[in-house]
Design a protein around this motif. Structure first.
Motif, mmCIF file in Angstrom:
data_model
loop_
_atom_site.group_PDB
_atom_site.id
_atom_site.type_symbol
_atom_site.label_atom_id
_atom_site.label_comp_id
_atom_site.label_asym_id
_atom_site.label_seq_id
_atom_site.Cartn_x
_atom_site.Cartn_y
_atom_site.Cartn_z
ATOM 1 N N PHE A 189 0.811 -1.216 0.000
ATOM 2 C CA PHE A 189 0.000 0.000 0.000
ATOM 3 C C PHE A 189 0.844 1.266 0.000
ATOM 4 C CE2 PHE A 189 -3.578 -2.727 1.232
ATOM 5 C CZ PHE A 189 -4.612 -2.139 0.502
ATOM 6 N N ASP A 190 1.955 1.250 0.739
ATOM 7 C CA ASP A 190 2.784 2.448 0.804
ATOM 8 C C ASP A 190 3.353 2.803 -0.569
ATOM 9 O OD1 ASP A 190 2.311 2.745 3.481
ATOM 10 O OD2 ASP A 190 4.200 1.831 4.129
ATOM 11 N N GLU A 191 3.790 1.780 -1.308
ATOM 12 C CA GLU A 191 4.325 2.019 -2.651
ATOM 13 C C GLU A 191 3.242 2.572 -3.582
ATOM 14 O OE1 GLU A 191 7.246 -1.170 -4.208
ATOM 15 O OE2 GLU A 191 5.984 -2.224 -2.751
ATOM 16 N N VAL A 192 2.062 1.987 -3.513
ATOM 17 C CA VAL A 192 0.973 2.408 -4.402
ATOM 18 C C VAL A 192 0.549 3.833 -4.078
ATOM 19 C CG1 VAL A 192 -1.442 1.983 -5.037
ATOM 20 C CG2 VAL A 192 0.166 0.070 -4.867
ATOM 21 N N ARG A 193 0.401 4.134 -2.794
ATOM 22 C CA ARG A 193 -0.017 5.483 -2.406
ATOM 23 C C ARG A 193 1.052 6.516 -2.782
ATOM 24 N NH1 ARG A 193 -1.309 6.540 3.782
ATOM 25 N NH2 ARG A 193 0.846 5.855 3.828
ATOM 26 N N GLU A 194 2.328 6.190 -2.597
ATOM 27 C CA GLU A 194 3.398 7.120 -2.951
ATOM 28 C C GLU A 194 3.377 7.401 -4.463
ATOM 29 O OE1 GLU A 194 8.264 7.651 -2.650
ATOM 30 O OE2 GLU A 194 7.320 5.797 -1.951
ATOM 31 N N PHE A 195 3.161 6.352 -5.255
ATOM 32 C CA PHE A 195 3.076 6.542 -6.702
ATOM 33 C C PHE A 195 1.884 7.423 -7.059
ATOM 34 C CE2 PHE A 195 1.288 5.320 -10.795
ATOM 35 C CZ PHE A 195 2.364 5.573 -11.639
ATOM 36 N N ALA A 196 0.720 7.133 -6.460
ATOM 37 C CA ALA A 196 -0.483 7.928 -6.732
ATOM 38 C C ALA A 196 -0.253 9.385 -6.367
ATOM 39 C CB ALA A 196 -1.674 7.367 -5.958
#
Length: 306
Positions: A189-196
């Motif tokens: 989730f942290d990777e996805v949110r950072e990308f978003a």
């Protein structure tokens, strides 16, 4: 208003209690809808809605006395729920939560009987609960201004095309739109949110007078908020085809990108009266199949950002 009615849903028969209970009071502009109407809608839309629910923990937004009464945001499944309603126990700080999971039309009808108007779903599934397969941008205008939402969606869609990520559009049934990207479930989730957030920041840098990622309302002014906070563990987003707790029973409805140009489009364009017709057009046809890895898109985004 008292009484019980039985409804056939898939292989099961589900009892609906107080079917004539008004959940959406009518007024001069909005039509009245009862619990029976809610049940009928969810039963009809189930074939189109269930693929977006299966395997996902749910948070239930319940209104036992309708729109005018108290609201209950329910995460834990209750003891009286039938054993055939699926569930998943997920870790949280200091313990666990046992969420309902909707695997069939009978569960959908049962939840409607519990006066669950809106289903909020996780962006990950059972088996990979800490790795989402959906990324969501929530386009939230500062006022009820859909033209600002329409323009922001165009800008975001163009950027996602440029970094070669597929995306799907959905009205929220409230004020805005969701832009949804399928990811491959290999990122946490942290990777996805950072990308978003980096995608959103790229747009804000290009259009600082119109867009913002400021979480505090007082910092947004009249700019549209590009909200990426739903891309976090245990956060939820409204499910496709779910009803919203608003007058007239509007529905969060998938649309095509071409429909974005329809002058009649608005965040509350469809209701329980006609959302099934839109569902039958298969607006997301194939769009969310095959989630993408974010690595190549990240490299393209970095190149654009310089």
């Amino acid at each position: 208003m008292a009484g019980t009615r039985t409804v056939r849903a898939g292989r099961r028969t589900v009892e609906v209690h107080r079917p004539d209970k008004v959940l959406f009071p009518g007024d001069g502009r909005a039509k009245e809808y009862t619990k029976a109407d809610l049940v009928a809608y969810y039963r009809a839309v189930a074939p189109f809605m269930l693929p977006h629910l299966k395997g996902r923990p749910l948070m239930l937004e319940r209104h036992p006395d309708g729109l005018g009464g108290p609201t209950f945001m329910q995460k834990n499944i209750q003891e009286h729920y039938p054993e055939w309603v699926d569930r998943i126990e997920v870790p949280k700080e200091g313990g666990t939560v046992t969420h309902p999971v909707c695997e069939d039309s009978a569960t959908l009808v049962y939840l409607a009987d519990q006066a669950c108007l809106t289903l909020h779903r996780w962006l990950s599934r059972v088996g990979s609960i800490d790795r989402p397969d959906r990324l969501v941008f929530d386009l939230d205008p500062s006022a009820d201004d859909f033209e600002a939402v329409r323009e922001a969606a165009r800008l975001l869609g163009e950027l996602l095309d440029e970094i070669r990520l597929p995306s799907a559009l959905m009205t929220t049934g409230s004020r805005g739109l969701h832009v949804i990207v399928p990811v491959n479930g290999q990122h946490d989730f942290d990777e996805v949110r950072e990308f978003a957030k980096d995608v959103a920041d790229t747009l804000v840098d290009a259009h600082p007078d119109r867009l913002t990622t400021a979480a505090r309302k007082k910092d947004r002014g009249d700019r549209l908020y590009l909200d990426v906070q739903r891309n976090a563990y245990a956060q939820t987003a409204v499910a496709p085809f779910t009803v919203r707790a608003k007058p007239g029973a509007p529905v969060a409805t998938p649309i095509t990108w071409d429909q974005l140009d329809d002058p009649a489009l608005g965040a509350r364009r469809w209701t329980v009266a006609d959302a099934v017709e839109q569902a039958r057009t298969n607006p997301w046809s194939g769009l969310l199949r095959g989630g993408r890895a974010l690595g190549p898109a990240r490299r393209r985004l970095n190149a654009l950002r310089g």
